[in-house]
Design a protein around this motif. Structure first.
Motif, PDB file in Angstrom:
ATOM      1  N   CYS A  69      -3.636  -1.373  56.867  1.00 52.65           N
ATOM      2  CA  CYS A  69      -2.358  -1.618  57.554  1.00 52.65           C
ATOM      3  C   CYS A  69      -1.353  -0.536  57.208  1.00 52.65           C
ATOM      4  CB  CYS A  69      -1.755  -2.954  57.118  1.00 52.65           C
ATOM      5  SG  CYS A  69      -2.613  -4.416  57.600  1.00 52.65           S
ATOM      6  N   GLU A  70      -1.289  -0.215  55.931  1.00 51.29           N
ATOM      7  CA  GLU A  70      -0.349   0.794  55.460  1.00 51.29           C
ATOM      8  C   GLU A  70      -0.624   2.144  56.126  1.00 51.29           C
ATOM      9  OE1 GLU A  70       1.327   2.427  51.173  1.00 51.29           O
ATOM     10  OE2 GLU A  70      -0.599   1.395  51.237  1.00 51.29           O
ATOM     11  N   ALA A  71      -1.886   2.508  56.201  1.00 52.34           N
ATOM     12  CA  ALA A  71      -2.262   3.778  56.832  1.00 52.34           C
ATOM     13  C   ALA A  71      -1.883   3.788  58.314  1.00 52.34           C
ATOM     14  CB  ALA A  71      -3.759   4.029  56.656  1.00 52.34           C
ATOM     15  N   GLU A  72      -2.129   2.699  59.006  1.00 54.02           N
ATOM     16  CA  GLU A  72      -1.813   2.625  60.439  1.00 54.02           C
ATOM     17  C   GLU A  72      -0.304   2.668  60.676  1.00 54.02           C
ATOM     18  OE1 GLU A  72      -3.920   2.920  62.856  1.00 54.02           O
ATOM     19  OE2 GLU A  72      -5.803   2.576  61.798  1.00 54.02           O
ATOM     20  N   ALA A  73       0.462   2.015  59.806  1.00 59.33           N
ATOM     21  CA  ALA A  73       1.922   2.051  59.943  1.00 59.33           C
ATOM     22  C   ALA A  73       2.439   3.477  59.737  1.00 59.33           C
ATOM     23  CB  ALA A  73       2.573   1.090  58.956  1.00 59.33           C
ATOM     24  N   SER A  74       1.890   4.168  58.751  1.00 61.81           N
ATOM     25  CA  SER A  74       2.285   5.567  58.509  1.00 61.81           C
ATOM     26  C   SER A  74       1.886   6.452  59.680  1.00 61.81           C
ATOM     27  CB  SER A  74       1.638   6.083  57.225  1.00 61.81           C
ATOM     28  OG  SER A  74       2.163   5.401  56.121  1.00 61.81           O
ATOM     29  N   GLU A  75       0.699   6.214  60.232  1.00 65.15           N
ATOM     30  CA  GLU A  75       0.266   6.986  61.395  1.00 65.15           C
ATOM     31  C   GLU A  75       1.220   6.763  62.564  1.00 65.15           C
ATOM     32  OE1 GLU A  75      -3.315   7.183  64.669  1.00 65.15           O
ATOM     33  OE2 GLU A  75      -3.812   6.368  62.708  1.00 65.15           O
ATOM     34  N   THR A  76       1.630   5.522  62.761  1.00 62.51           N
ATOM     35  CA  THR A  76       2.551   5.213  63.847  1.00 62.51           C
ATOM     36  C   THR A  76       3.856   5.985  63.678  1.00 62.51           C
ATOM     37  OG1 THR A  76       1.559   3.024  64.102  1.00 62.51           O
ATOM     38  CG2 THR A  76       3.736   3.353  65.086  1.00 62.51           C
ATOM     39  N   ASN A 134       9.344   1.636  58.078  1.00 63.61           N
ATOM     40  CA  ASN A 134       9.596   1.696  56.640  1.00 63.61           C
ATOM     41  C   ASN A 134       9.706   0.288  56.055  1.00 63.61           C
ATOM     42  OD1 ASN A 134       9.493   4.454  56.156  1.00 63.61           O
ATOM     43  ND2 ASN A 134      11.688   4.759  56.479  1.00 63.61           N
ATOM     44  N   GLN A 135      10.312  -0.628  56.800  1.00 60.85           N
ATOM     45  CA  GLN A 135      10.385  -2.028  56.361  1.00 60.85           C
ATOM     46  C   GLN A 135       8.981  -2.638  56.303  1.00 60.85           C
ATOM     47  OE1 GLN A 135      13.516  -3.124  59.435  1.00 60.85           O
ATOM     48  NE2 GLN A 135      13.962  -4.551  57.775  1.00 60.85           N
ATOM     49  N   VAL A 136       8.186  -2.387  57.322  1.00 64.84           N
ATOM     50  CA  VAL A 136       6.809  -2.886  57.350  1.00 64.84           C
ATOM     51  C   VAL A 136       6.052  -2.345  56.141  1.00 64.84           C
ATOM     52  CG1 VAL A 136       4.615  -2.807  58.601  1.00 64.84           C
ATOM     53  CG2 VAL A 136       6.750  -3.212  59.860  1.00 64.84           C
ATOM     54  N   LEU A 137       6.174  -1.045  55.913  1.00 64.87           N
ATOM     55  CA  LEU A 137       5.478  -0.423  54.782  1.00 64.87           C
ATOM     56  C   LEU A 137       5.939  -1.019  53.456  1.00 64.87           C
ATOM     57  CD1 LEU A 137       5.482   3.223  56.098  1.00 64.87           C
ATOM     58  CD2 LEU A 137       3.436   1.920  55.474  1.00 64.87           C
ATOM     59  N   SER A 138       7.215  -1.262  53.320  1.00 68.57           N
ATOM     60  CA  SER A 138       7.738  -1.857  52.092  1.00 68.57           C
ATOM     61  C   SER A 138       7.119  -3.235  51.852  1.00 68.57           C
ATOM     62  CB  SER A 138       9.267  -1.965  52.185  1.00 68.57           C
ATOM     63  OG  SER A 138       9.786  -2.623  51.060  1.00 68.57           O
ATOM     64  N   HIS A 165       4.517  -4.263  48.828  1.00 71.30           N
ATOM     65  CA  HIS A 165       4.801  -5.424  47.974  1.00 71.30           C
ATOM     66  C   HIS A 165       3.581  -6.354  47.896  1.00 71.30           C
ATOM     67  CE1 HIS A 165       7.001  -8.588  45.966  1.00 71.30           C
ATOM     68  NE2 HIS A 165       6.522  -9.429  46.859  1.00 71.30           N
ATOM     69  N   MET A 166       2.956  -6.605  49.020  1.00 75.43           N
ATOM     70  CA  MET A 166       1.761  -7.466  49.035  1.00 75.43           C
ATOM     71  C   MET A 166       0.609  -6.807  48.267  1.00 75.43           C
ATOM     72  SD  MET A 166       1.878  -8.949  52.926  1.00 75.43           S
ATOM     73  CE  MET A 166       0.607 -10.208  52.734  1.00 75.43           C
ATOM     74  N   ILE A 167       0.444  -5.501  48.438  1.00 72.58           N
ATOM     75  CA  ILE A 167      -0.628  -4.775  47.753  1.00 72.58           C
ATOM     76  C   ILE A 167      -0.414  -4.818  46.235  1.00 72.58           C
ATOM     77  CG2 ILE A 167      -1.568  -2.451  47.334  1.00 72.58           C
ATOM     78  CD1 ILE A 167      -1.029  -1.941  50.402  1.00 72.58           C
ATOM     79  N   ASN A 168       0.834  -4.664  45.826  1.00 66.75           N
ATOM     80  CA  ASN A 168       1.145  -4.646  44.399  1.00 66.75           C
ATOM     81  C   ASN A 168       1.188  -6.029  43.758  1.00 66.75           C
ATOM     82  OD1 ASN A 168       1.300  -1.857  44.356  1.00 66.75           O
ATOM     83  ND2 ASN A 168       3.510  -1.821  44.687  1.00 66.75           N
ATOM     84  N   ALA A 209       6.803 -12.768  57.926  1.00 69.57           N
ATOM     85  CA  ALA A 209       7.867 -11.983  58.555  1.00 69.57           C
ATOM     86  C   ALA A 209       7.379 -10.563  58.842  1.00 69.57           C
ATOM     87  CB  ALA A 209       9.108 -11.964  57.669  1.00 69.57           C
ATOM     88  N   ILE A 210       6.587 -10.022  57.940  1.00 66.08           N
ATOM     89  CA  ILE A 210       6.089  -8.654  58.096  1.00 66.08           C
ATOM     90  C   ILE A 210       5.175  -8.539  59.321  1.00 66.08           C
ATOM     91  CG2 ILE A 210       4.070  -8.802  56.589  1.00 66.08           C
ATOM     92  CD1 ILE A 210       6.574  -5.988  56.507  1.00 66.08           C
ATOM     93  N   PHE A 211       4.373  -9.575  59.569  1.00 65.32           N
ATOM     94  CA  PHE A 211       3.513  -9.566  60.756  1.00 65.32           C
ATOM     95  C   PHE A 211       4.373  -9.590  62.020  1.00 65.32           C
ATOM     96  CE2 PHE A 211       1.492 -11.729  64.286  1.00 65.32           C
ATOM     97  CZ  PHE A 211       0.334 -10.984  64.439  1.00 65.32           C
ATOM     98  N   ASN A 212       5.357 -10.464  62.046  1.00 62.92           N
ATOM     99  CA  ASN A 212       6.197 -10.587  63.238  1.00 62.92           C
ATOM    100  C   ASN A 212       7.008  -9.328  63.487  1.00 62.92           C
ATOM    101  OD1 ASN A 212       5.673 -13.300  64.335  1.00 62.92           O
ATOM    102  ND2 ASN A 212       6.213 -13.899  62.260  1.00 62.92           N
TER     103      ASN A 212
END
Length: 127
Positions: A74-81, A107-111, A115-118, A12-15
Motif C-alpha cells: 500500500c505504501e509503495a502504491e501511494a508513493s507511486e501515485t 501524505n496523510q494516507v502514507l502517515s 503508523h499501522m506498519i510500525n 479512516a485511512i481506507f476511506n
C-alpha cells in the motif's frame, strides 16, 4: 482498538484513499486522450491499488508478516501515485493547487500506513 473495526471499510485511512482514488478518476477524465494508456491508467491503477492492498492486508491480520507486507505494498502504491500526480501537474493536466491537495492527501494516507506498519500488534488477530 481493533474491536471497533469490523472491516477495512471502517478504517479512516481506507476511506481517505478510496475517496482520493475516485477524485483522481474524475480529474483524469479531462486528461488528453493520448495519455489514456500511459499517465491516466497508471494514476488510476496505483491509486486504486492502495485501497485493494489495504483490503487484502486487513484479511491477512492473522499473520503479522503478511499483514505488514501488504501494508508495505500500500505504501509503495501511494508513493507511486504521488509521482504520477507530479507528472500530471508538470504536464499541465492538473492545476498546481489540485496537485498539491492530492499530494498532501497521500501524505496523510502514507502517515496512517506507516503508523499501522510500525504498530502491527494493535491490528493483528490474536488467538
Amino acid at each position: 482498538m481493533k474491536e471497533s473495526f469490523k472491516s477495512h471499510e471502517d478504517l479512516a485511512i481506507f476511506n481517505l484513499a478510496f475517496n482520493t482514488a475516485m477524485t483522481i478518476f474524475e480529474l483524469s477524465k479531462r486528461f488528453p486522450v493520448e495519455e489514456r494508456y500511459a499517465l491516466i491508467d497508471q494514476m488510476r491503477r496505483s491509486s486504486r491499488s492502495v485501497c485493494a492492498n489495504l483490503a487484502e492486508a486487513w484479511r491477512k491480520r492473522r499473520y503479522k508478516a503478511a499483514f505488514i507486507a501488504k501494508l508495505n505494498d500500500c505504501e509503495a502504491e501511494a508513493s507511486e501515485t504521488q509521482v504520477w500526480i507530479k507528472f500530471a501537474v508538470k504536464c499541465g493536466y492538473l492545476e498546481v493547487e489540485q496537485g498539491r491537495e492530492l499530494y498532501r492527501t497521500y501524505n496523510q494516507v502514507l502517515s496512517g500506513l506507516v503508523h499501522m506498519i510500525n504498530n502491527p500488534n494493535k491490528w493483528i488477530i490474536h488467538f
